[in-house]
Design a protein around this motif. Structure first.
Motif, mmCIF file in Angstrom:
data_model
loop_
_atom_site.group_PDB
_atom_site.id
_atom_site.type_symbol
_atom_site.label_atom_id
_atom_site.label_comp_id
_atom_site.label_asym_id
_atom_site.label_seq_id
_atom_site.Cartn_x
_atom_site.Cartn_y
_atom_site.Cartn_z
ATOM 1 N N UNK A 107 -45.427 82.986 45.617
ATOM 2 C CA UNK A 107 -44.183 83.756 45.499
ATOM 3 C C UNK A 107 -44.485 85.249 45.423
ATOM 4 N N UNK A 108 -45.545 85.614 44.721
ATOM 5 C CA UNK A 108 -45.910 87.020 44.613
ATOM 6 C C UNK A 108 -47.226 87.199 43.884
ATOM 7 N N UNK A 109 -47.898 88.314 44.167
ATOM 8 C CA UNK A 109 -49.185 88.665 43.555
ATOM 9 C C UNK A 109 -49.103 90.147 43.224
ATOM 10 N N UNK A 110 -49.212 90.499 41.954
ATOM 11 C CA UNK A 110 -48.930 91.859 41.498
ATOM 12 C C UNK A 110 -50.039 92.385 40.601
ATOM 13 N N UNK A 111 -50.161 93.707 40.558
ATOM 14 C CA UNK A 111 -50.985 94.349 39.534
ATOM 15 C C UNK A 111 -50.095 95.305 38.756
#
Length: 111
Positions: free
Chosen positions: A45-49
């Motif tokens: 769904x999503x990959x964030x920093x």
């Protein structure tokens, strides 16, 4: 989306990376981890920093049809040699790990 009348679950994984190691972590993930995870786990769904708040933190969200679907896919991932290589490279870069299962509310746009 509801599948067979059931609502999907979302797994939120939060990794605090060793100071100064974020670039190395992302390099290894993009080169090795991403391909094997998306092939086996499927629904990224999503990959964030993080930019504000707790720094050096990665957050990623994965969608599953059910908890059993998650268990089956995670077990398959654990048996993959490419995944084991990724873990060998990246586990020393992780300071802290947390994960939780999120279940959508009745009005959530992700169901």
């Amino acid at each position: 989306m509801p599948i067979g009348g059931l609502t999907m679950i979302v797994e939120e994984r939060i990794y605090r990376i060793q100071p100064g190691k974020m670039g190395e972590m992302l390099k290894h993930y993009e080169a090795v981890g991403l391909k094997v995870q998306t092939r086996i786990l499927g629904n990224l769904i999503g990959y964030f920093q993080t930019e504000i708040g707790g720094l050096s933190t990665l957050v990623h969200l994965w969608g599953y049809d059910s908890f059993e679907d998650r268990e089956t896919r995670r077990a398959a991932l654990a048996g993959e040699p490419d995944w084991q290589e990724y873990l060998r490279l990246c586990t020393p870069l992780i300071q802290q790990m947390e994960n939780r299962i999120l279940v959508p509310t009745s009005f959530s746009p992700i169901r």
